[in-house]
Design a protein around this motif. Structure first.
Motif, mmCIF file in Angstrom:
data_model
loop_
_atom_site.group_PDB
_atom_site.id
_atom_site.type_symbol
_atom_site.label_atom_id
_atom_site.label_comp_id
_atom_site.label_asym_id
_atom_site.label_seq_id
_atom_site.Cartn_x
_atom_site.Cartn_y
_atom_site.Cartn_z
ATOM 1 N N VAL A 16 46.607 45.236 42.616
ATOM 2 C CA VAL A 16 45.201 45.449 42.264
ATOM 3 C C VAL A 16 44.822 44.582 41.068
ATOM 4 O O VAL A 16 43.809 43.873 41.084
ATOM 5 N N ASN A 34 46.200 41.937 40.101
ATOM 6 C CA ASN A 34 46.230 40.548 40.543
ATOM 7 C C ASN A 34 44.909 40.147 41.179
ATOM 8 O O ASN A 34 44.325 39.112 40.841
ATOM 9 N N GLU A 35 44.439 41.012 42.087
ATOM 10 C CA GLU A 35 43.196 40.672 42.784
ATOM 11 C C GLU A 35 41.991 40.730 41.857
ATOM 12 O O GLU A 35 41.112 39.868 41.906
ATOM 13 N N LYS A 36 42.004 41.767 41.000
ATOM 14 C CA LYS A 36 40.850 41.886 40.089
ATOM 15 C C LYS A 36 40.786 40.703 39.136
ATOM 16 O O LYS A 36 39.731 40.089 38.929
ATOM 17 N N GLY A 94 42.088 37.860 39.590
ATOM 18 C CA GLY A 94 41.780 36.679 40.403
ATOM 19 C C GLY A 94 40.286 36.564 40.663
ATOM 20 O O GLY A 94 39.698 35.477 40.594
ATOM 21 N N LEU A 95 39.671 37.744 40.924
ATOM 22 C CA LEU A 95 38.227 37.757 41.167
ATOM 23 C C LEU A 95 37.471 37.315 39.919
ATOM 24 O O LEU A 95 36.539 36.512 40.001
ATOM 25 N N GLN A 126 38.590 35.420 37.626
ATOM 26 C CA GLN A 126 38.780 33.977 37.498
ATOM 27 C C GLN A 126 37.813 33.211 38.429
ATOM 28 O O GLN A 126 37.148 32.262 38.015
ATOM 29 N N ASP A 127 37.737 33.728 39.673
ATOM 30 C CA ASP A 127 36.835 33.090 40.643
ATOM 31 C C ASP A 127 35.387 33.097 40.152
ATOM 32 O O ASP A 127 34.705 32.069 40.195
ATOM 33 N N LEU A 128 34.969 34.292 39.668
ATOM 34 C CA LEU A 128 33.584 34.427 39.214
ATOM 35 C C LEU A 128 33.305 33.502 38.033
ATOM 36 O O LEU A 128 32.273 32.849 37.968
#
Lengths: 579, 119
Positions: A367, A369-371, A373-374, A376-378
């Motif tokens: 979780v 990791n994904e958060k 990552g998100l 970072q993406d944003l």
């Protein structure tokens, strides 16, 4: 003591001071003692009792045999002597009744009588004298010149006059030769009396006594009632000498007694008072000589006892030691197996724990990791953040940490999974790296340099990955315990040698003393007693190495370090199918 | 490329779906099997990314159900439990295309999805 050190049973030392194992196991020393004492007692006691009973019975039998034999000799000899004396008394008695004083005064007649006596009685009679009532010797025939001798007033003469007969002691007399005298009284028609006196040589006695077959350096002779020797003896003096022993008490039968001589030798004496004269027949034997055959039997008996007792004891000791050793080995195996099972359970629990921890952590980690990552993406998409190096840096660092944590949980999962693994294809360097991944942190913290050398192109082989992992884990753990901070551990993998892959673990730690080296693979042998060591680590390692069909060797020098070499059978993958 | 993400951890699938959307992928997500199967009725997907261990229904059973409804889909399994090899052995009969252990990098997941679809 050195002999004892070599023959003493190996469990002899298992007492209160023994290592950990004995607390879980039997008291072998006590079992051994009990076995030895009980079987020894049961086997030896009857043997000793029988031998002692036999010993005394035999001694008594032999003694009474000698007593009986001596008694028989004494009474037979006594009978012969009595007969000798009675015969001669009767002969003289016959003469005084068959003749009268007048005829006996005739020297020719008297000489005829003496020669007749000699012919009929076979010697012994030396001379004959006729003495009248006044004690004057009126006639004499014989080798001495004794005519006209006056015996009046002498005791023997008075005795004959009174009792009719007299048998004298042995004495020298006028002739200075040992002899004895038998005198009988004859009555005259006038109412007076005369005496017929015969001197007898002691030679018949001598030959009778010396012809006796006496064992035990025996001696047979006559003494008078004052203890003066009447015949020569072999060991107690010549005729008319005094016997150096007390005169035995009077009894009407043959009597046996024990006495010791001046030299302290024990004597065995049989004696008999001879009623027909003033004599005592003595038969003396030396007990020591008599008992010589007994001494041999005794030696044999005692020898038999000692030899059989030693053989029995040796067998009992050997058997007890062997049996108790067997029990000890079985017992140790039992406890070791118990511990091994415990160890395996522990490892399995650790594995399950590690797996569940890793799993539980992996989900939230995913979780994060994904958060992150998100985020970072944003940031990258939105212009106001895309240039903010600091924000992007923070997110990168979160993601890097997640990755690190992910590596750790994957390691844990790998390790846990492999604990329960079966025979499968393994790459040895992979296994070692996994183990190092699991406990490598300790090396890092203590600044221990771990070097791993693996030859290139080492093909994978089939092996029990879980066991291999535990073997390496134990050895590396031991090495870490042995080295100081800043120490070194070299792990070298050598390629196949006769179908074996050799892994060498060499540390520069404290080393193992030579006396411990041969025992470190024994269960419960621990030098870390009291420090939490069970003494099982290396014995389990040894067992695991054997289970995979390998071998383990150890070399060590105190202060220099230790080298473990593990030989792992490397069966090529797919080999079985080809065969 | 149309992707359906199924995991009982809503936080995870939500974020993952958004990240994939940011990369131009049509990603939907579901937290229950019922939900996931329902999505199949309304839309056709190229790839499904399934968590192996979910409450009530495992990813493996779910995969079979989904295959019945929408044949020809690609499958990628995700797990937080066990190593990759272990995971592969356990799910071999299910015949998924990829097996990945959490946490997975977005780029790796994207790569695998593209491989499954054949782009």
């Amino acid at each position: 003591m050195r002999l004892w050190d070599t023959i003493k049973p190996p469990f002899r030392d298992s007492g209160e001071d023994a290592p950990v194992a004995s607390r879980h196991t039997f008291d072998y020393r006590r079992i051994w003692k009990l076995a030895v004492l009980l079987t020894g007692g049961v086997a030896l006691l009857p043997l000793i009792v029988i031998t002692v009973v036999n010993y005394t019975a035999m001694q008594q039998a032999i003694e009474s045999e000698f007593q009986l034999r001596t008694a028989r000799i004494v009474s037979n000899t006594r009978r012969a002597i009595s007969f000798f004396l009675t015969e001669r008394k009767s002969a003289l008695d016959f003469i005084v009744h068959d003749n009268n004083l007048e005829s006996l005064k005739d020297p020719e007649r008297l000489a005829g009588v003496l020669s007749d006596l000699g012919r009929s009685f076979g010697g012994g009679f030396v001379d004959l004298g006729v003495i009248d009532a006044s004690g004057y010797q009126v006639n004499y025939v014989g080798p001495y010149r004794l005519e006209g001798k006056d015996y009046s007033g002498q005791r023997w003469f008075e005795q004959v006059a009174e009792y009719g007969v007299h048998v004298s002691d042995v004495f020298l007399g006028y002739r200075q030769v040992p002899h004895m005298v038998i005198a009988v009284r004859g009555d005259t028609e006038a109412g007076s009396f005369y005496v017929l006196r015969a001197a007898l040589s002691i030679r018949p006695f001598e030959s009778l006594l010396s012809n006796l077959e006496l064992s035990g350096k025996g001696d047979a002779f006559l003494i008078n009632r004052e203890g003066i020797l009447q015949t020569p003896s072999r060991h107690y003096g010549d005729v008319l000498g005094e016997l150096p022993l007390p005169v035995p008490e009077y009894t009407p039968q043959t009597q046996l007694m024990e006495e010791s001589n001046a030299a302290g030798e024990e004597l065995f004496i049989g004696y008999r008072y001879i009623e027909e004269g003033p004599f005592i027949l003595m038969v003396i034997k030396k007990k020591k000589e008599l008992m010589k055959p007994w001494a041999r039997i005794r030696l044999e008996l005692i020898g038999f006892l000692l030899v059989s007792a030693s053989v029995i004891m040796a067998v009992i000791l050997g058997m007890s030691t062997y049996m108790v050793r067997r029990i000890q080995i079985a017992d140790q195996k039992r406890v070791a197996t118990l511990h091994q099972v415990e160890y395996a359970n522990k490892m399995a629990s650790i594995g399950r724990l590690a797996a569940s921890v890793a799993h539980e952590i992996n989900n939230p980690l995913a979780v994060i990791n994904e958060k992150a990552g998100l985020i970072q993406d944003l940031f990258r998409l939105k212009k106001e953040y895309a240039q903010d190096e600091r924000l992007l840096g923070l997110v990168d660092s979160v993601l890097a940490s997640v990755e690190r944590a992910g590596v750790i949980t994957k390691r844990l999962l790998n390790f846990a999974r492999n604990l329960e693994a079966d025979v499968e294809e393994v790459r040895i360097e992979e296994v070692i790296e996994q183990v190092l991944g699991f406990i490598g942190k300790e090396a890092e913290l203590r600044d221990i340099e771990v070097r791993l050398e693996v030859p290139e192109e080492l093909p994978p082989f089939e092996c029990d990955r879980g066991k291999l992992q535990q073997i390496f884990l134990n050895i590396i753990n031991n090495a870490f315990a042995a080295v100081d901070e800043g120490g070194r551990l070299d792990i070298r993998v050598e390629g196949k040698k006769n179908d074996f892959v050799v892994v060498t673990f060499e540390d520069d730690g404290c080393g193992i003393p030579e006396e411990d080296l041969s025992r470190i693979f024994e269960p419960f042998y621990s030098t870390k007693t009291g420090q939490g060591g069970t003494g099982l680590g290396l014995s389990i390692t040894y067992g695991l190495v054997q289970e995979i069909g390998g071998r383990i060797r150890v070399k060590s020098r105190v202060g220099r370090g230790t080298r473990f070499k593990v030989f792992i059978p490397a069966r090529s993958v797919g080999k079985e199918e080809r065969v | 490329m149309r992707v359906l993400l199924v995991d009982d951890e809503a936080e995870l699938v939500e974020a993952l779906a958004e990240r994939l959307s940011l990369r131009g992928i049509d990603a939907d997500w579901a937290v229950t099997c019922k939900d996931a199967l329902g999505k199949l009725d309304t839309k056709k997907y190229d790839v499904a990314v399934l968590d192996v261990k979910m409450p009530k229904l495992s990813g493996i059973v779910l995969k079979k159900e989904m295959e019945k409804k929408a044949p020809g889909m690609g499958f990628i399994f995700l797990t937080g439990h066990g190593s990759e090899a272990d995971f592969r052995a356990g799910t071999a009969e299910a015949g998924a295309d990829y097996y990945l252990v959490k946490p997975v990098g977005i780029d790796e997941l994207l790569k695998k999805m593209k491989e499954v679809v054949g782009e």
